[in-house]
Design a protein around this motif. Structure first.
Motif, PDB file in Angstrom:
ATOM      1  N   SER A  94      27.636  57.325  52.557  1.00 39.81           N
ATOM      2  CA  SER A  94      27.599  58.536  51.491  1.00 39.81           C
ATOM      3  C   SER A  94      27.672  59.841  52.553  1.00 39.81           C
ATOM      4  O   SER A  94      27.100  59.584  53.540  1.00 39.81           O
ATOM      5  CB  SER A  94      26.405  58.476  50.822  1.00 39.81           C
ATOM      6  OG  SER A  94      25.126  58.658  51.531  1.00 39.81           O
ATOM      7  N   ASP A  95      28.247  60.736  51.934  1.00 42.19           N
ATOM      8  CA  ASP A  95      28.152  62.221  52.793  1.00 42.19           C
ATOM      9  C   ASP A  95      26.925  62.817  52.848  1.00 42.19           C
ATOM     10  O   ASP A  95      26.549  63.273  53.926  1.00 42.19           O
ATOM     11  CB  ASP A  95      28.926  63.123  51.820  1.00 42.19           C
ATOM     12  CG  ASP A  95      28.414  63.637  50.444  1.00 42.19           C
ATOM     13  OD1 ASP A  95      27.870  62.590  50.055  1.00 42.19           O
ATOM     14  OD2 ASP A  95      28.803  64.604  49.998  1.00 42.19           O
ATOM     15  N   PHE A  96      25.852  62.391  51.929  1.00 42.50           N
ATOM     16  CA  PHE A  96      24.401  62.557  52.336  1.00 42.50           C
ATOM     17  C   PHE A  96      23.986  61.854  53.574  1.00 42.50           C
ATOM     18  O   PHE A  96      23.167  62.831  54.259  1.00 42.50           O
ATOM     19  CB  PHE A  96      23.760  62.416  50.906  1.00 42.50           C
ATOM     20  CG  PHE A  96      22.184  62.954  51.152  1.00 42.50           C
ATOM     21  CD1 PHE A  96      21.950  64.220  51.046  1.00 42.50           C
ATOM     22  CD2 PHE A  96      21.177  61.976  51.391  1.00 42.50           C
ATOM     23  CE1 PHE A  96      20.659  65.145  51.301  1.00 42.50           C
ATOM     24  CE2 PHE A  96      19.907  62.668  51.787  1.00 42.50           C
ATOM     25  CZ  PHE A  96      19.588  64.081  51.394  1.00 42.50           C
ATOM     26  N   ARG A  97      24.374  60.722  53.856  1.00 41.50           N
ATOM     27  CA  ARG A  97      23.694  60.100  55.049  1.00 41.50           C
ATOM     28  C   ARG A  97      24.264  60.915  56.203  1.00 41.50           C
ATOM     29  O   ARG A  97      23.582  61.107  57.299  1.00 41.50           O
ATOM     30  CB  ARG A  97      23.840  58.601  54.863  1.00 41.50           C
ATOM     31  CG  ARG A  97      23.099  57.766  56.041  1.00 41.50           C
ATOM     32  CD  ARG A  97      23.377  56.398  55.763  1.00 41.50           C
ATOM     33  NE  ARG A  97      22.718  55.953  54.458  1.00 41.50           N
ATOM     34  CZ  ARG A  97      22.965  54.856  53.828  1.00 41.50           C
ATOM     35  NH1 ARG A  97      23.813  53.985  54.256  1.00 41.50           N
ATOM     36  NH2 ARG A  97      22.169  54.664  52.763  1.00 41.50           N
ATOM     37  N   LEU A  98      25.537  61.195  56.176  1.00 37.93           N
ATOM     38  CA  LEU A  98      26.075  61.906  57.276  1.00 37.93           C
ATOM     39  C   LEU A  98      25.293  63.377  57.442  1.00 37.93           C
ATOM     40  O   LEU A  98      25.207  63.829  58.628  1.00 37.93           O
ATOM     41  CB  LEU A  98      27.582  62.128  57.071  1.00 37.93           C
ATOM     42  CG  LEU A  98      28.656  61.137  57.541  1.00 37.93           C
ATOM     43  CD1 LEU A  98      30.007  61.412  57.428  1.00 37.93           C
ATOM     44  CD2 LEU A  98      28.006  60.690  58.780  1.00 37.93           C
ATOM     45  N   LYS A  99      25.048  64.005  56.145  1.00 39.53           N
ATOM     46  CA  LYS A  99      24.261  65.381  56.371  1.00 39.53           C
ATOM     47  C   LYS A  99      22.821  65.076  57.035  1.00 39.53           C
ATOM     48  O   LYS A  99      22.554  65.908  57.591  1.00 39.53           O
ATOM     49  CB  LYS A  99      24.035  66.006  55.110  1.00 39.53           C
ATOM     50  CG  LYS A  99      25.356  66.648  54.383  1.00 39.53           C
ATOM     51  CD  LYS A  99      25.119  67.029  52.984  1.00 39.53           C
ATOM     52  CE  LYS A  99      26.476  67.716  52.351  1.00 39.53           C
ATOM     53  NZ  LYS A  99      26.044  68.153  50.997  1.00 39.53           N
ATOM     54  N   VAL A 100      22.246  63.943  56.779  1.00 39.78           N
ATOM     55  CA  VAL A 100      20.980  63.523  57.319  1.00 39.78           C
ATOM     56  C   VAL A 100      21.186  63.504  58.691  1.00 39.78           C
ATOM     57  O   VAL A 100      20.458  64.182  59.843  1.00 39.78           O
ATOM     58  CB  VAL A 100      20.335  62.485  56.762  1.00 39.78           C
ATOM     59  CG1 VAL A 100      19.029  62.066  57.482  1.00 39.78           C
ATOM     60  CG2 VAL A 100      20.085  62.560  55.236  1.00 39.78           C
ATOM     61  N   PHE A 101      21.989  62.833  59.089  1.00 38.42           N
ATOM     62  CA  PHE A 101      22.359  62.301  60.503  1.00 38.42           C
ATOM     63  C   PHE A 101      22.575  63.933  61.154  1.00 38.42           C
ATOM     64  O   PHE A 101      22.189  64.061  62.575  1.00 38.42           O
ATOM     65  CB  PHE A 101      23.555  61.582  60.766  1.00 38.42           C
ATOM     66  CG  PHE A 101      23.991  61.363  62.218  1.00 38.42           C
ATOM     67  CD1 PHE A 101      23.378  60.869  63.190  1.00 38.42           C
ATOM     68  CD2 PHE A 101      25.086  62.108  62.522  1.00 38.42           C
ATOM     69  CE1 PHE A 101      23.627  60.848  64.582  1.00 38.42           C
ATOM     70  CE2 PHE A 101      25.622  62.269  63.847  1.00 38.42           C
ATOM     71  CZ  PHE A 101      24.848  61.595  64.802  1.00 38.42           C
ATOM     72  N   GLN A 102      23.439  64.563  60.814  1.00 40.68           N
ATOM     73  CA  GLN A 102      24.130  65.938  61.243  1.00 40.68           C
ATOM     74  C   GLN A 102      22.682  66.775  61.618  1.00 40.68           C
ATOM     75  O   GLN A 102      22.570  67.417  62.524  1.00 40.68           O
ATOM     76  CB  GLN A 102      25.138  66.624  60.489  1.00 40.68           C
ATOM     77  CG  GLN A 102      25.530  67.840  61.052  1.00 40.68           C
ATOM     78  CD  GLN A 102      26.456  68.586  59.954  1.00 40.68           C
ATOM     79  OE1 GLN A 102      26.063  68.774  58.952  1.00 40.68           O
ATOM     80  NE2 GLN A 102      27.950  68.713  60.277  1.00 40.68           N
ATOM     81  N   SER A 103      22.002  66.711  60.433  1.00 39.89           N
ATOM     82  CA  SER A 103      20.778  67.896  60.713  1.00 39.89           C
ATOM     83  C   SER A 103      19.847  67.242  61.757  1.00 39.89           C
ATOM     84  O   SER A 103      19.204  68.189  62.449  1.00 39.89           O
ATOM     85  CB  SER A 103      20.056  67.877  59.216  1.00 39.89           C
ATOM     86  OG  SER A 103      18.970  68.727  59.122  1.00 39.89           O
TER      87      SER A 103
END
Length: 298
Positions: free
Chosen positions: A2-11
Protein backbone atom coordinates in the motif's frame (compact mmCIF):
# COMPACT_ATOMS: atom_id res chain seq x y z
CA UNK A 1 2.23 -2.91 -1.03
CA UNK A 2 0.00 0.00 0.00
CA UNK A 3 1.04 3.59 -0.55
CA UNK A 4 0.32 4.24 3.14
CA UNK A 5 2.93 1.70 4.21
CA UNK A 6 5.43 3.52 2.03
CA UNK A 7 4.33 6.81 3.63
CA UNK A 8 5.03 5.30 7.05
CA UNK A 9 8.48 4.17 5.95
CA UNK A 10 9.22 7.53 4.34
CA UNK A 11 8.22 9.42 7.47
CA UNK A 12 10.36 7.23 9.74
CA UNK A 13 13.28 7.51 7.31
CA UNK A 14 13.06 11.30 7.04
CA UNK A 15 12.65 11.87 10.77
CA UNK A 16 14.81 8.92 11.89
CA UNK A 17 12.25 8.52 14.62
CA UNK A 18 9.26 6.21 15.12
CA UNK A 19 7.77 8.70 17.58
CA UNK A 20 7.96 11.67 15.18
CA UNK A 21 6.51 9.55 12.36
CA UNK A 22 3.62 8.59 14.66
CA UNK A 23 2.94 12.26 15.41
CA UNK A 24 3.27 13.31 11.77
CA UNK A 25 0.89 10.64 10.44
CA UNK A 26 -1.51 10.59 13.41
CA UNK A 27 -0.97 6.85 13.84
CA UNK A 28 -0.06 4.98 17.02
CA UNK A 29 3.59 4.11 17.49
CA UNK A 30 2.87 0.34 17.64
CA UNK A 31 1.15 0.65 14.25
CA UNK A 32 4.19 2.47 12.85
CA UNK A 33 6.46 -0.32 14.16
CA UNK A 34 4.18 -3.00 12.66
CA UNK A 35 4.25 -1.41 9.19
CA UNK A 36 8.06 -1.24 9.24
CA UNK A 37 8.31 -4.85 10.40
CA UNK A 38 5.99 -5.95 7.59
CA UNK A 39 8.15 -4.15 5.05
CA UNK A 40 11.28 -5.79 6.44
CA UNK A 41 9.56 -9.19 6.26
CA UNK A 42 8.45 -8.52 2.70
CA UNK A 43 11.97 -7.69 1.53
CA UNK A 44 13.69 -10.06 3.97
CA UNK A 45 16.16 -7.41 5.09
CA UNK A 46 16.56 -4.79 7.76
CA UNK A 47 15.68 -1.25 6.71
CA UNK A 48 16.98 0.43 9.89
CA UNK A 49 19.91 -0.13 12.20
CA UNK A 50 18.83 0.26 15.81
CA UNK A 51 21.47 1.39 18.29
CA UNK A 52 20.10 2.25 21.71
CA UNK A 53 17.47 4.93 21.25
CA UNK A 54 18.70 5.92 17.78
CA UNK A 55 18.00 4.52 14.34
CA UNK A 56 19.73 4.95 10.97
CA UNK A 57 19.02 3.71 7.47
CA UNK A 58 20.70 0.57 6.18
CA UNK A 59 21.80 0.31 2.54
CA UNK A 60 18.47 -1.40 1.82
CA UNK A 61 16.65 1.40 3.63
CA UNK A 62 18.39 4.07 1.57
CA UNK A 63 17.48 2.22 -1.63
CA UNK A 64 13.84 1.91 -0.59
CA UNK A 65 13.71 5.58 0.36
CA UNK A 66 15.05 6.60 -3.04
CA UNK A 67 12.31 4.63 -4.81
CA UNK A 68 9.52 5.40 -2.34
CA UNK A 69 9.98 9.14 -2.93
CA UNK A 70 9.35 8.64 -6.63
CA UNK A 71 6.53 6.12 -6.15
CA UNK A 72 4.65 8.36 -3.71
CA UNK A 73 5.05 11.36 -6.03
CA UNK A 74 3.61 9.25 -8.85
CA UNK A 75 0.72 8.11 -6.63
CA UNK A 76 -0.07 11.73 -5.82
CA UNK A 77 0.01 12.77 -9.47
CA UNK A 78 -2.17 9.80 -10.45
CA UNK A 79 -4.79 10.69 -7.85
CA UNK A 80 -4.81 14.29 -9.03
CA UNK A 81 -5.16 13.46 -12.73
CA UNK A 82 -7.85 10.79 -12.26
CA UNK A 83 -10.07 13.16 -10.29
CA UNK A 84 -9.33 15.98 -12.73
CA UNK A 85 -11.11 13.93 -15.42
CA UNK A 86 -14.28 14.78 -13.51
CA UNK A 87 -13.25 18.41 -12.89
CA UNK A 88 -12.52 17.61 -9.25
CA UNK A 89 -9.48 18.86 -7.37
CA UNK A 90 -8.76 16.16 -4.79
CA UNK A 91 -5.50 15.17 -3.15
CA UNK A 92 -2.82 16.24 -0.70
CA UNK A 93 -0.69 19.36 -1.06
CA UNK A 94 2.19 19.94 1.35
CA UNK A 95 3.42 23.52 1.27
CA UNK A 96 6.52 24.95 2.90
CA UNK A 97 7.09 28.66 3.40
CA UNK A 98 9.82 30.83 4.85
CA UNK A 99 8.88 32.66 8.02
CA UNK A 100 7.98 36.09 6.60
CA UNK A 101 5.81 34.60 3.85
CA UNK A 102 4.12 32.15 6.22
CA UNK A 103 3.28 34.87 8.75
CA UNK A 104 2.44 37.92 6.64
CA UNK A 105 1.50 36.76 3.13
CA UNK A 106 0.01 33.26 3.06
CA UNK A 107 -2.80 33.19 5.69
CA UNK A 108 -5.45 35.06 3.64
CA UNK A 109 -4.40 33.19 0.49
CA UNK A 110 -4.67 29.80 2.21
CA UNK A 111 -8.13 30.67 3.51
CA UNK A 112 -9.31 31.51 -0.02
CA UNK A 113 -7.71 28.36 -1.47
CA UNK A 114 -9.39 26.10 1.10
CA UNK A 115 -12.74 27.73 0.36
CA UNK A 116 -12.25 27.18 -3.38
CA UNK A 117 -10.76 23.68 -3.16
CA UNK A 118 -12.42 22.08 -0.10
CA UNK A 119 -11.40 18.52 -1.06
CA UNK A 120 -7.66 19.31 -1.10
CA UNK A 121 -5.84 18.29 2.08
CA UNK A 122 -3.56 21.30 2.60
CA UNK A 123 -0.70 21.57 5.11
CA UNK A 124 2.03 24.15 5.74
CA UNK A 125 5.59 23.74 7.03
CA UNK A 126 7.26 26.89 8.37
CA UNK A 127 11.03 27.52 8.46
CA UNK A 128 13.70 29.80 7.04
CA UNK A 129 14.46 29.75 3.33
CA UNK A 130 17.29 27.21 3.55
CA UNK A 131 15.17 24.87 5.68
CA UNK A 132 12.31 25.02 3.16
CA UNK A 133 14.65 24.24 0.26
CA UNK A 134 16.03 21.27 2.19
CA UNK A 135 12.53 20.01 2.97
CA UNK A 136 11.69 20.18 -0.74
CA UNK A 137 14.79 18.19 -1.69
CA UNK A 138 13.92 15.60 0.95
CA UNK A 139 10.38 15.29 -0.49
CA UNK A 140 8.82 16.41 2.80
CA UNK A 141 6.90 19.13 0.94
CA UNK A 142 5.57 19.47 -2.61
CA UNK A 143 6.01 23.22 -3.12
CA UNK A 144 8.01 25.87 -1.33
CA UNK A 145 7.75 29.65 -1.05
CA UNK A 146 11.01 31.36 -0.17
CA UNK A 147 12.61 34.79 -0.01
CA UNK A 148 16.15 35.95 -0.61
CA UNK A 149 18.61 35.84 -3.47
CA UNK A 150 20.44 32.51 -3.20
CA UNK A 151 19.59 29.86 -5.80
CA UNK A 152 20.28 26.12 -5.76
CA UNK A 153 20.92 24.59 -9.21
CA UNK A 154 18.65 21.56 -8.70
CA UNK A 155 15.65 23.72 -7.85
CA UNK A 156 13.38 25.84 -10.05
CA UNK A 157 12.38 29.33 -8.84
CA UNK A 158 9.33 31.25 -10.05
CA UNK A 159 8.65 34.82 -8.91
CA UNK A 160 5.48 35.27 -6.87
CA UNK A 161 5.58 38.74 -5.26
CA UNK A 162 7.89 41.73 -4.91
CA UNK A 163 8.99 42.77 -1.43
CA UNK A 164 11.23 45.35 0.25
CA UNK A 165 13.32 45.30 3.41
CA UNK A 166 13.39 48.40 5.59
CA UNK A 167 15.36 49.54 8.63
CA UNK A 168 13.07 50.21 11.59
CA UNK A 169 13.47 51.55 15.13
CA UNK A 170 11.09 51.87 18.06
CA UNK A 171 9.42 55.29 17.70
CA UNK A 172 9.22 55.80 21.47
CA UNK A 173 12.96 55.55 22.06
CA UNK A 174 15.22 58.51 21.37
CA UNK A 175 17.47 56.44 19.15
CA UNK A 176 18.58 57.30 15.63
CA UNK A 177 16.37 60.38 15.46
CA UNK A 178 17.35 61.05 11.83
CA UNK A 179 14.91 59.97 9.14
CA UNK A 180 17.80 59.08 6.84
CA UNK A 181 21.30 57.69 7.36
CA UNK A 182 24.22 56.84 5.09
CA UNK A 183 25.31 53.21 4.56
CA UNK A 184 28.74 53.95 6.07
CA UNK A 185 27.03 54.84 9.35
CA UNK A 186 25.69 51.31 9.79
CA UNK A 187 28.76 49.84 11.60
CA UNK A 188 28.17 52.34 14.41
CA UNK A 189 24.52 51.33 14.91
CA UNK A 190 23.52 48.31 17.06
CA UNK A 191 21.41 45.88 15.00
CA UNK A 192 19.04 42.98 15.54
CA UNK A 193 18.84 40.68 12.50
CA UNK A 194 17.27 37.44 11.28
CA UNK A 195 19.23 34.24 11.68
CA UNK A 196 21.64 32.57 9.24
CA UNK A 197 19.75 30.77 6.50
CA UNK A 198 17.00 33.37 6.32
CA UNK A 199 16.31 35.11 3.03
CA UNK A 200 16.11 38.42 4.87
CA UNK A 201 19.71 38.16 6.00
CA UNK A 202 20.81 37.12 2.50
CA UNK A 203 19.34 40.31 1.02
CA UNK A 204 20.82 42.53 3.72
CA UNK A 205 24.28 41.03 3.19
CA UNK A 206 24.06 41.64 -0.54
CA UNK A 207 22.99 45.25 0.01
CA UNK A 208 25.95 45.76 2.35
CA UNK A 209 28.39 44.27 -0.16
CA UNK A 210 27.28 46.78 -2.80
CA UNK A 211 28.69 49.48 -0.48
CA UNK A 212 31.87 47.50 0.35
CA UNK A 213 30.51 46.69 3.80
CA UNK A 214 30.56 43.29 5.49
CA UNK A 215 28.20 41.75 8.00
CA UNK A 216 31.20 40.98 10.21
CA UNK A 217 31.79 44.73 10.61
CA UNK A 218 28.28 45.32 11.98
CA UNK A 219 27.34 45.60 15.67
CA UNK A 220 24.84 42.74 15.76
CA UNK A 221 23.32 42.48 19.23
CA UNK A 222 21.18 39.45 18.39
CA UNK A 223 20.23 37.10 15.56
CA UNK A 224 16.59 36.06 16.04
CA UNK A 225 14.49 33.38 14.37
CA UNK A 226 11.42 35.44 13.50
CA UNK A 227 10.37 38.95 12.60
CA UNK A 228 7.92 39.01 15.50
CA UNK A 229 10.86 38.42 17.87
CA UNK A 230 12.74 41.30 16.26
CA UNK A 231 9.80 43.68 16.66
CA UNK A 232 9.39 42.79 20.33
CA UNK A 233 13.15 43.11 20.87
CA UNK A 234 13.08 46.62 19.39
CA UNK A 235 10.46 47.68 21.94
CA UNK A 236 12.92 47.07 24.76
CA UNK A 237 16.27 47.95 23.20
CA UNK A 238 17.80 50.99 21.54
CA UNK A 239 18.78 49.38 18.25
CA UNK A 240 17.71 48.99 14.64
CA UNK A 241 16.09 46.02 12.91
CA UNK A 242 15.99 44.99 9.25
CA UNK A 243 12.63 43.49 8.30
CA UNK A 244 10.09 43.18 5.49
CA UNK A 245 7.90 46.23 4.99
CA UNK A 246 4.94 43.80 4.95
CA UNK A 247 5.68 42.73 8.50
CA UNK A 248 5.48 46.21 10.07
CA UNK A 249 2.49 47.81 8.35
CA UNK A 250 0.40 47.78 11.51
CA UNK A 251 3.23 49.10 13.70
CA UNK A 252 3.92 51.95 11.27
CA UNK A 253 0.24 52.89 11.16
CA UNK A 254 -0.03 52.98 14.96
CA UNK A 255 3.29 54.80 15.36
CA UNK A 256 5.02 52.08 17.37
CA UNK A 257 7.85 51.71 14.84
CA UNK A 258 9.49 54.20 12.49
CA UNK A 259 11.34 53.57 9.22
CA UNK A 260 14.85 54.97 8.86
CA UNK A 261 15.86 55.29 5.22
CA UNK A 262 19.37 54.12 4.30
CA UNK A 263 20.33 56.48 1.49
CA UNK A 264 21.28 54.81 -1.76
CA UNK A 265 20.86 51.31 -0.33
CA UNK A 266 17.60 49.82 -1.61
CA UNK A 267 16.83 46.31 -0.35
CA UNK A 268 14.39 44.94 -2.90
CA UNK A 269 13.73 41.23 -3.14
CA UNK A 270 11.32 38.70 -4.57
CA UNK A 271 9.19 36.03 -2.98
CA UNK A 272 9.53 32.90 -5.09
CA UNK A 273 7.84 29.57 -5.56
CA UNK A 274 10.45 26.83 -5.51
CA UNK A 275 10.08 23.33 -6.98
CA UNK A 276 12.30 20.41 -7.84
CA UNK A 277 13.67 20.64 -11.39
CA UNK A 278 11.43 18.66 -13.74
CA UNK A 279 8.48 18.76 -11.38
CA UNK A 280 5.36 19.91 -13.19
CA UNK A 281 1.59 19.72 -13.00
CA UNK A 282 -0.52 18.52 -10.12
CA UNK A 283 -1.86 20.47 -7.19
CA UNK A 284 1.37 22.46 -6.94
CA UNK A 285 0.67 24.08 -10.30
CA UNK A 286 -2.97 24.61 -9.37
CA UNK A 287 -1.91 26.44 -6.22
CA UNK A 288 0.64 28.55 -8.13
CA UNK A 289 -2.02 29.60 -10.64
CA UNK A 290 -4.44 30.42 -7.83
CA UNK A 291 -1.79 32.46 -5.97
CA UNK A 292 -0.90 34.35 -9.14
CA UNK A 293 -4.53 35.22 -9.72
CA UNK A 294 -4.91 36.61 -6.17
CA UNK A 295 -1.44 38.16 -5.81
CA UNK A 296 -2.76 41.72 -6.23
CA UNK A 297 -4.80 41.32 -3.06
CA UNK A 298 -1.78 40.42 -0.93
Amino acid sequence: MSDFRLKVFQSVAKNLSFTKASQELFVSQPAITRHIQELETCYQTRLFDRQGGRISLTDAGRLLLQHSDKILDDYKQLEYEMHLLHDEYIGELKLGASTTIAQYVLPPLLAKFIAGYPKVNLSLLNGNSREIEMALQEHRIDLGLVEGILRLPNLKYTTFLEDELVAVVDARHKFCTADEILPEMLPDIPLVLRERGSGTLDVFERALSQHNLKLSSMQVLMYLGSTESIKLFLEHTNCMGIVSIRSVRQELMTGRLRVVDIKGMPMQRQFNFVQLQGQAGGLSQAFMRFAGHHSKDL
